[in-house]
Design a protein around this motif. Structure first.
Motif, PDB file in Angstrom:
ATOM      1  N   MET A   1      32.605  35.818  33.893  1.00 15.77           N
ATOM      2  CA  MET A   1      32.984  35.402  35.261  1.00 15.77           C
ATOM      3  C   MET A   1      33.225  36.628  36.137  1.00 15.77           C
ATOM      4  O   MET A   1      33.848  37.586  35.685  1.00 15.77           O
ATOM      5  CB  MET A   1      34.252  34.554  35.182  1.00 15.77           C
ATOM      6  N   GLU A   2      32.733  36.582  37.341  1.00 11.85           N
ATOM      7  CA  GLU A   2      32.823  37.763  38.220  1.00 11.85           C
ATOM      8  C   GLU A   2      34.151  37.796  38.978  1.00 11.85           C
ATOM      9  O   GLU A   2      34.611  36.770  39.491  1.00 11.85           O
ATOM     10  CB  GLU A   2      31.675  37.694  39.228  1.00 11.85           C
ATOM     11  N   LYS A   3      34.768  38.994  39.027  1.00  9.34           N
ATOM     12  CA  LYS A   3      36.020  39.152  39.773  1.00  9.34           C
ATOM     13  C   LYS A   3      35.698  39.379  41.246  1.00  9.34           C
ATOM     14  O   LYS A   3      34.898  40.248  41.581  1.00  9.34           O
ATOM     15  CB  LYS A   3      36.788  40.345  39.190  1.00  9.34           C
ATOM     16  N   LYS A   4      36.337  38.583  42.106  1.00 12.51           N
ATOM     17  CA  LYS A   4      36.072  38.701  43.554  1.00 12.51           C
ATOM     18  C   LYS A   4      37.305  39.248  44.263  1.00 12.51           C
ATOM     19  O   LYS A   4      38.089  39.972  43.663  1.00 12.51           O
ATOM     20  CB  LYS A   4      35.676  37.332  44.104  1.00 12.51           C
ATOM     21  N   GLN A   5      37.515  38.831  45.497  1.00 14.18           N
ATOM     22  CA  GLN A   5      38.575  39.423  46.326  1.00 14.18           C
ATOM     23  C   GLN A   5      39.990  39.053  45.883  1.00 14.18           C
ATOM     24  O   GLN A   5      40.188  38.009  45.256  1.00 14.18           O
ATOM     25  CB  GLN A   5      38.380  39.021  47.805  1.00 14.18           C
ATOM     26  N   GLU A   6      40.952  39.906  46.222  1.00 18.81           N
ATOM     27  CA  GLU A   6      42.353  39.596  45.938  1.00 18.81           C
ATOM     28  C   GLU A   6      42.789  38.468  46.863  1.00 18.81           C
ATOM     29  O   GLU A   6      42.562  38.508  48.068  1.00 18.81           O
ATOM     30  CB  GLU A   6      43.222  40.838  46.179  1.00 18.81           C
ATOM     31  N   LEU A   7      43.429  37.442  46.286  1.00 19.24           N
ATOM     32  CA  LEU A   7      43.871  36.291  47.078  1.00 19.24           C
ATOM     33  C   LEU A   7      45.329  36.434  47.476  1.00 19.24           C
ATOM     34  O   LEU A   7      45.768  35.936  48.508  1.00 19.24           O
ATOM     35  CB  LEU A   7      43.723  34.999  46.263  1.00 19.24           C
ATOM     36  N   TYR A   8      46.107  37.115  46.594  1.00 18.86           N
ATOM     37  CA  TYR A   8      47.545  37.079  46.757  1.00 18.86           C
ATOM     38  C   TYR A   8      48.151  38.179  45.899  1.00 18.86           C
ATOM     39  O   TYR A   8      47.682  38.411  44.786  1.00 18.86           O
ATOM     40  CB  TYR A   8      48.030  35.694  46.299  1.00 18.86           C
ATOM     41  N   ALA A   9      49.144  38.869  46.430  1.00 17.13           N
ATOM     42  CA  ALA A   9      49.866  39.847  45.611  1.00 17.13           C
ATOM     43  C   ALA A   9      51.333  39.463  45.582  1.00 17.13           C
ATOM     44  O   ALA A   9      52.011  39.435  46.618  1.00 17.13           O
ATOM     45  CB  ALA A   9      49.688  41.253  46.175  1.00 17.13           C
ATOM     46  N   GLY A  10      51.823  39.106  44.413  1.00 18.93           N
ATOM     47  CA  GLY A  10      53.244  38.784  44.249  1.00 18.93           C
ATOM     48  C   GLY A  10      54.010  40.053  43.907  1.00 18.93           C
ATOM     49  O   GLY A  10      53.507  41.156  44.073  1.00 18.93           O
ATOM     50  N   LYS A  11      55.240  39.886  43.400  1.00 18.07           N
ATOM     51  CA  LYS A  11      56.069  41.063  43.136  1.00 18.07           C
ATOM     52  C   LYS A  11      55.606  41.825  41.887  1.00 18.07           C
ATOM     53  O   LYS A  11      55.777  43.030  41.822  1.00 18.07           O
ATOM     54  CB  LYS A  11      57.539  40.631  42.991  1.00 18.07           C
ATOM     55  N   ALA A  12      55.048  41.118  40.927  1.00 20.11           N
ATOM     56  CA  ALA A  12      54.642  41.793  39.687  1.00 20.11           C
ATOM     57  C   ALA A  12      53.211  41.486  39.259  1.00 20.11           C
ATOM     58  O   ALA A  12      52.685  42.122  38.356  1.00 20.11           O
ATOM     59  CB  ALA A  12      55.603  41.418  38.552  1.00 20.11           C
ATOM     60  N   LYS A  13      52.589  40.491  39.920  1.00 21.07           N
ATOM     61  CA  LYS A  13      51.228  40.128  39.557  1.00 21.07           C
ATOM     62  C   LYS A  13      50.388  39.948  40.813  1.00 21.07           C
ATOM     63  O   LYS A  13      50.923  39.597  41.862  1.00 21.07           O
ATOM     64  CB  LYS A  13      51.199  38.780  38.794  1.00 21.07           C
ATOM     65  N   SER A  14      49.088  40.161  40.664  1.00 17.73           N
ATOM     66  CA  SER A  14      48.153  39.868  41.754  1.00 17.73           C
ATOM     67  C   SER A  14      47.172  38.818  41.256  1.00 17.73           C
ATOM     68  O   SER A  14      46.916  38.726  40.057  1.00 17.73           O
ATOM     69  CB  SER A  14      47.386  41.127  42.160  1.00 17.73           C
ATOM     70  N   VAL A  15      46.648  38.051  42.197  1.00 16.19           N
ATOM     71  CA  VAL A  15      45.709  36.980  41.854  1.00 16.19           C
ATOM     72  C   VAL A  15      44.374  37.273  42.535  1.00 16.19           C
ATOM     73  O   VAL A  15      44.334  37.568  43.733  1.00 16.19           O
ATOM     74  CB  VAL A  15      46.247  35.608  42.335  1.00 16.19           C
ATOM     75  N   PHE A  16      43.293  37.206  41.750  1.00 16.00           N
ATOM     76  CA  PHE A  16      41.951  37.460  42.286  1.00 16.00           C
ATOM     77  C   PHE A  16      41.090  36.219  42.140  1.00 16.00           C
ATOM     78  O   PHE A  16      41.177  35.505  41.124  1.00 16.00           O
ATOM     79  CB  PHE A  16      41.289  38.617  41.528  1.00 16.00           C
ATOM     80  N   ALA A  17      40.231  36.001  43.128  1.00 16.24           N
ATOM     81  CA  ALA A  17      39.261  34.902  43.048  1.00 16.24           C
ATOM     82  C   ALA A  17      38.200  35.259  42.017  1.00 16.24           C
ATOM     83  O   ALA A  17      38.047  36.437  41.639  1.00 16.24           O
ATOM     84  CB  ALA A  17      38.615  34.686  44.416  1.00 16.24           C
ATOM     85  N   THR A  18      37.480  34.228  41.549  1.00 18.11           N
ATOM     86  CA  THR A  18      36.289  34.460  40.705  1.00 18.11           C
ATOM     87  C   THR A  18      35.134  33.711  41.360  1.00 18.11           C
ATOM     88  O   THR A  18      35.326  33.044  42.386  1.00 18.11           O
ATOM     89  CB  THR A  18      36.494  33.909  39.269  1.00 18.11           C
ATOM     90  N   ASP A  19      33.956  33.787  40.735  1.00 16.13           N
ATOM     91  CA  ASP A  19      32.823  33.046  41.304  1.00 16.13           C
ATOM     92  C   ASP A  19      32.883  31.553  40.957  1.00 16.13           C
ATOM     93  O   ASP A  19      32.003  30.801  41.353  1.00 16.13           O
ATOM     94  CB  ASP A  19      31.483  33.675  40.885  1.00 16.13           C
ATOM     95  N   ASN A  20      33.927  31.140  40.243  1.00 13.85           N
ATOM     96  CA  ASN A  20      34.140  29.717  39.951  1.00 13.85           C
ATOM     97  C   ASN A  20      35.468  29.313  40.587  1.00 13.85           C
ATOM     98  O   ASN A  20      36.524  29.848  40.218  1.00 13.85           O
ATOM     99  CB  ASN A  20      34.173  29.516  38.437  1.00 13.85           C
ATOM    100  N   GLU A  21      35.441  28.377  41.524  1.00  9.52           N
ATOM    101  CA  GLU A  21      36.673  28.072  42.279  1.00  9.52           C
ATOM    102  C   GLU A  21      37.762  27.420  41.433  1.00  9.52           C
ATOM    103  O   GLU A  21      38.914  27.335  41.855  1.00  9.52           O
ATOM    104  CB  GLU A  21      36.362  27.213  43.515  1.00  9.52           C
ATOM    105  N   ASP A  22      37.415  26.976  40.209  1.00  7.10           N
ATOM    106  CA  ASP A  22      38.429  26.391  39.318  1.00  7.10           C
ATOM    107  C   ASP A  22      39.247  27.449  38.580  1.00  7.10           C
ATOM    108  O   ASP A  22      40.236  27.115  37.915  1.00  7.10           O
ATOM    109  CB  ASP A  22      37.762  25.480  38.277  1.00  7.10           C
ATOM    110  N   PHE A  23      38.836  28.711  38.670  1.00  9.75           N
ATOM    111  CA  PHE A  23      39.525  29.758  37.913  1.00  9.75           C
ATOM    112  C   PHE A  23      39.873  30.954  38.793  1.00  9.75           C
ATOM    113  O   PHE A  23      39.133  31.294  39.716  1.00  9.75           O
ATOM    114  CB  PHE A  23      38.644  30.233  36.740  1.00  9.75           C
ATOM    115  N   VAL A  24      41.006  31.576  38.461  1.00  4.44           N
ATOM    116  CA  VAL A  24      41.394  32.832  39.112  1.00  4.44           C
ATOM    117  C   VAL A  24      41.806  33.829  38.018  1.00  4.44           C
ATOM    118  O   VAL A  24      42.052  33.449  36.868  1.00  4.44           O
ATOM    119  CB  VAL A  24      42.553  32.645  40.125  1.00  4.44           C
ATOM    120  N   ILE A  25      41.882  35.091  38.420  1.00  3.56           N
ATOM    121  CA  ILE A  25      42.296  36.136  37.484  1.00  3.56           C
ATOM    122  C   ILE A  25      43.710  36.577  37.838  1.00  3.56           C
ATOM    123  O   ILE A  25      43.995  36.918  38.995  1.00  3.56           O
ATOM    124  CB  ILE A  25      41.308  37.325  37.536  1.00  3.56           C
ATOM    125  N   LEU A  26      44.597  36.536  36.835  1.00  2.00           N
ATOM    126  CA  LEU A  26      45.968  37.040  37.012  1.00  2.00           C
ATOM    127  C   LEU A  26      45.974  38.483  36.542  1.00  2.00           C
ATOM    128  O   LEU A  26      45.579  38.767  35.411  1.00  2.00           O
ATOM    129  CB  LEU A  26      46.940  36.269  36.117  1.00  2.00           C
TER     130      LEU A  26
END
Ligand code: TYD
Length: 236
Positions: A1-26
Motif C-alpha cells: 500500500m502506498e503512503k500518501k499525504q499526512e492527514l493529521y499530527a497528534g501529540k505523539a503520532k501522525s496519521v498518513f493517507a494511503t491509496d486505499n481510503e479504508d486504511f491509514v498509516i499510524l
C-alpha cells in the motif's frame, strides 16, 4: 500500500493517507507529551517501542475476540490501521486508585478498586479533557447510546484480558485509557495501547513502569517501557 499525504499530527503520532481510503498509516514519533501537551520532549526509541508494543497488544486483543483497527506492522515506527471515524471520548478503567482520581476525590493512592471504576473523558486538550458521562455524550452527539454501551462492554473485556496478561508478568494494570471509532458502522478499538496511556506497577516493588516516570521526572522512561515489553514477550 502506498503512503500518501499526512492527514493529521497528534501529540505523539501522525496519521498518513494511503491509496486505499479504508486504511491509514499510524506513525509513532519519539515525542512525549504530558499535562495536555504543555510539556513535550523527545525520548529516543519511544516511537519504535510504542509501535511494537501496541501491535503486540492489539493482536493479543484481536485473538481474544475484541475488534480493533490494527492490520499489520509496516516497519519499526509505522503500522497500517483501518481508517475509522474516531469517537471523541476516552474510556478509562481503574483497578487501583491513582492520578486524577486521587486528586479529584482525595482517596488513597494505591487503594484497590473493587469493582473497578469506569470513567469517560472528553478528548479536548484546551478544556483539559474534562470528565463527562453518558448523557453529555448522547446529548452533544459524540456517540450514540448503542455505541456508548459497546465502548463500555469492550473496555471491560480489555480489562479482563490485559489484567491477566500483565499479572502473569508480575505487573499490576493500575488504569488505562482506550479510544474507539466507527468503521463501516461497527465500534472498534482504535488509537494505541502502550505505557503512554496506562499505569503499570511492578507487583512486588510497586515501581512505576509507565508514563508517570515522565510526568514525575523519574527518568528511565523508555527503559521502563522496554522492561514491560520484555516481561510480556513483545519482540523489540
Ligand atoms: P487520569 O488519572 O485520569 O489522568 P492523569 O494521567 O492526568 O492523572 O488517567 C487515567 C489513565 O488514563 C492513566 O493511565 C492515563 C490515561 N489517560 C491518557 O493516557 N490520556 C488522557 O487524556 C486521559 C484522561 C487519561
Amino acid at each position: 500500500m502506498e503512503k500518501k499525504q499526512e492527514l493529521y499530527a497528534g501529540k505523539a503520532k501522525s496519521v498518513f493517507a494511503t491509496d486505499n481510503e479504508d486504511f491509514v498509516i499510524l506513525s509513532f514519533r519519539d515525542d512525549t507529551s504530558a499535562f495536555d501537551g504543555e510539556r513535550i520532549e523527545q525520548l529516543s526509541r519511544k516511537g519504535e517501542v510504542n509501535n511494537k508494543f501496541n501491535a503486540f497488544i492489539m493482536e493479543y486483543l484481536a485473538k481474544a475476540g475484541i475488534p480493533t483497527h490494527f492490520e499489520k506492522l509496516l516497519n519499526g515506527t509505522e503500522s497500517l490501521v483501518k481508517n475509522m471515524n474516531m469517537i471523541p471520548v476516552e474510556c478509562v478503567v481503574r483497578n487501583v486508585a491513582s492520578g486524577s482520581l486521587v486528586r479529584r476525590l482525595g482517596v488513597e493512592d494505591g487503594m484497590e478498586l473493587s469493582p473497578p471504576i469506569f470513567e469517560f473523558f472528553l478528548k479536548n486538550d484546551a478544556l483539559h479533557d474534562p470528565m463527562v458521562n453518558e448523557f453529555h455524550i448522547e446529548t452533544f452527539g459524540w456517540a450514540s447510546a448503542d455505541s456508548v454501551i459497546k465502548m463500555k462492554e469492550l473496555t471491560f473485556k480489555v480489562n479482563a484480558e490485559l489484567k491477566k496478561l500483565f499479572a502473569d508478568a508480575g505487573l499490576i494494570l493500575v488504569d488505562y485509557k482506550l479510544e474507539f471509532g466507527l468503521f463501516k458502522g461497527d465500534v472498534i478499538l482504535g488509537d494505541e495501547f502502550s505505557p503512554d496511556g496506562c499505569r503499570l506497577w511492578d507487583a512486588e516493588t510497586r515501581e512505576k513502569l509507565d508514563k508517570d516516570r515522565f510526568r514525575q521526572g523519574l527518568g528511565g522512561v523508555i527503559e521502563a517501557y522496554e522492561e514491560v515489553a520484555r516481561r510480556i514477550g513483545v519482540p523489540l
